[in-house]
Design an enzyme around this catalytic site. Structure first.
Site, PDB file in Angstrom:
ATOM      1  N   ASP A 410       0.882  -1.260   0.169  1.00  0.00           N
ATOM      2  CA  ASP A 410       0.260   0.049  -0.058  1.00  0.00           C
ATOM      3  C   ASP A 410       0.893   1.315   0.025  1.00  0.00           C
ATOM      4  O   ASP A 410       1.955   1.218   0.757  1.00  0.00           O
ATOM      5  CB  ASP A 410      -1.004  -0.147   1.257  1.00  0.00           C
ATOM      6  CG  ASP A 410      -1.829   1.258   1.184  1.00  0.00           C
ATOM      7  OD1 ASP A 410      -2.836   1.045   0.748  1.00  0.00           O
ATOM      8  OD2 ASP A 410      -1.463   2.228   1.722  1.00  0.00           O
ATOM      9  N   ILE A 411       0.398   2.261  -0.810  1.00  0.00           N
ATOM     10  CA  ILE A 411       1.304   3.521  -1.155  1.00  0.00           C
ATOM     11  C   ILE A 411       0.979   4.306   0.319  1.00  0.00           C
ATOM     12  O   ILE A 411       0.073   4.541   0.370  1.00  0.00           O
ATOM     13  CB  ILE A 411       1.159   4.041  -2.292  1.00  0.00           C
ATOM     14  CG1 ILE A 411       1.501   3.324  -3.410  1.00  0.00           C
ATOM     15  CG2 ILE A 411       1.754   5.402  -2.357  1.00  0.00           C
ATOM     16  CD1 ILE A 411       1.173   3.623  -4.668  1.00  0.00           C
ATOM     17  N   GLU A 453      -4.863   2.252  -4.265  1.00  0.00           N
ATOM     18  CA  GLU A 453      -3.356   2.393  -4.223  1.00  0.00           C
ATOM     19  C   GLU A 453      -2.658   1.099  -3.781  1.00  0.00           C
ATOM     20  O   GLU A 453      -1.628   1.204  -3.158  1.00  0.00           O
ATOM     21  CB  GLU A 453      -2.955   3.742  -3.309  1.00  0.00           C
ATOM     22  CG  GLU A 453      -3.045   3.383  -1.988  1.00  0.00           C
ATOM     23  CD  GLU A 453      -4.522   3.581  -1.326  1.00  0.00           C
ATOM     24  OE1 GLU A 453      -4.616   4.244  -0.167  1.00  0.00           O
ATOM     25  OE2 GLU A 453      -5.273   4.026  -2.184  1.00  0.00           O
TER      26      GLU A 453
END
Length: 534
Positions: A410-411, A453
């Site tokens: 996950d960004i 994301e």
């Protein structure tokens, strides 16, 4: 500046009046050929009237081309300048016919008697065909592939060879074999036949390439004109072959004026279509089958050809042997061999074209499969395809008793990137992160976008220890990457690791465990990797 609202001219002569002119021209041509008047001035009056009528038809055709000058500044018309010359060439056909008729009348006035065949008129009449053929070849056609055009050429040659065989069998053989006609008379007759057949071939070649209804009607009118003109030639040749006179007096072709009337009708219709803004033929390159011209052509072509040549052979066998038998047998042999060669070439070309179509279809299917399976933004596997791929890898690991790990990534602070820099920068971030992760993974690994994301990577054959090394490599590479040098934008990511069979034994179990491990990494401060607990 060109105004698209400028009204275009209506047809110069109503179509019903053209029908009346056609009947009148056929009657005038018949009278000119039969010469029923006993008085000299009556025949000369018919000749003068024929010349004036041919000039009138030439004026109609040329006026059609002049009407196009009013819209010469149209962008669409500028692109099809050659098509604007079609009425001009058709008008030149009528004008040359008037010149040939004038030569006939001049010869009568000079010699004070009706000239015998062949006359100056018959020699000059050959000059009409080049103008007619140029007009036909300028007709717009569908944007077909090169292979399709080549196959159309072969199909036209098949029809032309069949017509030539029938024509030479029934008409040309008696004209060539008979000793009554001189070499000049035979040569002139063969030249007329060849010019007519070449015109027919050009009409076929263009007709098979067009799907425009208006152009088909123009081709129909021009074909009827050529048929009427050729029927007139056949009448002349029959008269020459069966007459017992030493010097034969024949008037102009009885179908000439009728054919010219149909040509003028075609020129007027062409002018009307060219006056419109809509392109006559346009669009991307298409395959021959998409035109639907040959929908039923291949099903009956060979059968029809076999029937025609069988009937010719039967006709030759049942009739008594004469001076024509040997020549007609040679005509059948030459025609049949020529058609057979063209059919073989056509079949080879068809096979080649079908192979190309299959190859292109496979490529398009592969591209479609890629589009269906890929995320439209980042190009990695989409959610649905990734789930299917993960099921396959888990099943393979279970069957081979090997480990299989997944990385849930996950960004960090992705919403802040969208809020501060806009969604376009967010999309750029997703694409660059996906490309960097894909460059680190092995060919047998798999990367997919889970949503938003979030990304997941499948690492077949990796256990917790080796997959942790890969995850750390990904984390550090992303942290060092500059997403936007203009904004000096850097991003980080948090990763969670789960491994089959240590962490979970099912697809959903692995995803949930890796997801929980990723959230644990976020809670511990982000930009780190956390392994799922057993």
């Amino acid at each position: 500046m060109y105004n698209r609202e400028t009204p275009v001219s209506t047809p110069y002569i109503p179509w019903y009046l053209f029908g009346v002119l056609l009947l009148a021209s056929l009657a005038l041509g018949t009278f000119s050929f039969l010469r029923p008047f006993s008085l000299a001035f009556g025949n000369q009056f018919l000749d003068a009237l024929s010349i004036l009528y041919a000039l009138f038809l030439a004026f109609v055709c040329l006026r059609s081309s002049w009407g196009l000058q009013n819209i010469s500044h149209s962008p669409d018309v500028r692109k099809r300048t050659g098509q604007c010359f079609i009425p001009v060439f058709l008008g030149m056909t009528s004008l040359w016919a008037a010149l040939a008729l004038l030569g006939w009348l001049s010869e009568i006035l000079w010699t004070q008697r009706a000239p015998t065949y062949p006359t100056l008129f018959h020699a000059l009449s050959l000059g009409m065909f080049p103008f007619f053929i140029m007009a036909v070849l300028l007709l717009p056609s569908q944007n077909l592939s090169r292979l399709s055009r080549l196959r159309i050429l072969l199909d036209s040659l098949i029809i032309l060879a069949t017509v030539m065989t029938l024509y030479y069998y029934m008409l040309s053989v008696p004209m060539i074999v008979t000793i009554r006609l001189t070499l000049l008379e035979k040569t002139l007759g063969l030249l007329f036949t060849t010019a007519s057949l070449v015109s027919l071939f050009c009409l076929l070649f263009v007709a098979f390439q067009t799907v425009n209804v208006g152009i088909r009607r123009v081709i129909t009118l021009l074909t009827l004109a050529m048929v009427i003109f050729q029927v007139g030639n056949m009448v002349i040749y029959r008269y020459l072959l069966h007459s017992t006179e030493a010097g034969l007096t024949t008037g102009p072709n009885p179908g000439l004026l009728g054919g010219l009337t149909l040509i003028a009708m075609a020129a007027q219709r062409m002018q009307h279509m060219l006056s419109q803004d809509a392109p006559l033929e346009h669009g991307p390159t298409v395959l021959l089958e998409e035109t639907e011209v040959f929908a039923h052509w291949k099903t009956w072509l060979v059968s029809l050809l076999v029937l025609i040549f069988a009937l010719l052979l039967v006709s030759l066998a049942i009739q008594p042997a004469n001076v024509y038998t040997s020549a007609r047998l040679q005509i059948i042999e030459i025609g049949g061999t020529s058609i057979l060669i063209v059919l073989v070439l056509r079949q080879a070309l068809t096979t080649h074209e079908l192979n190309n179509m299959k190859r292109e279809l496979r490529e398009k299917n592969a591209q479609l499969d890629t589009l269906v399976a890929s995320d439209p933004l980042t190009g990695v596997l989409n959610h649905r395809t990734f789930v299917t791929r993960l099921d396959e890898e888990v099943a393979r690991a279970k069957a081979q008793q090997t480990p299989c790990s997944i990385l849930f990534m996950d960004i960090d602070h992705f919403k802040a990137i969208n809020d501060q820099y806009g969604h376009s920068m967010g999309d750029l971030t997703l694409c660059q992160v996906a490309r960097r992760v894909a460059s680190i993974l092995r060919p047998e690994d798999c990367l997919g976008r889970w949503g938003g994301e979030e990304f997941i990577a499948i690492l077949p054959g990796h256990d917790l220890h080796s997959s942790h090394k890969v995850a750390e490599m990904i984390r550090m590479q992303i942290a060092q990457q500059v997403v936007s040098s203009e904004n000096n934008l850097h991003v980080t990511c948090s990763l969670g690791i789960a491994t089959y069979p240590q962490t979970a034994a099912s697809r959903d179990g692995l995803i949930n465990a890796a997801d929980q491990a990723m959230y644990k990494a976020k809670h511990l401060g982000r930009n780190q990797t956390h392994m799922a607990t057993f």
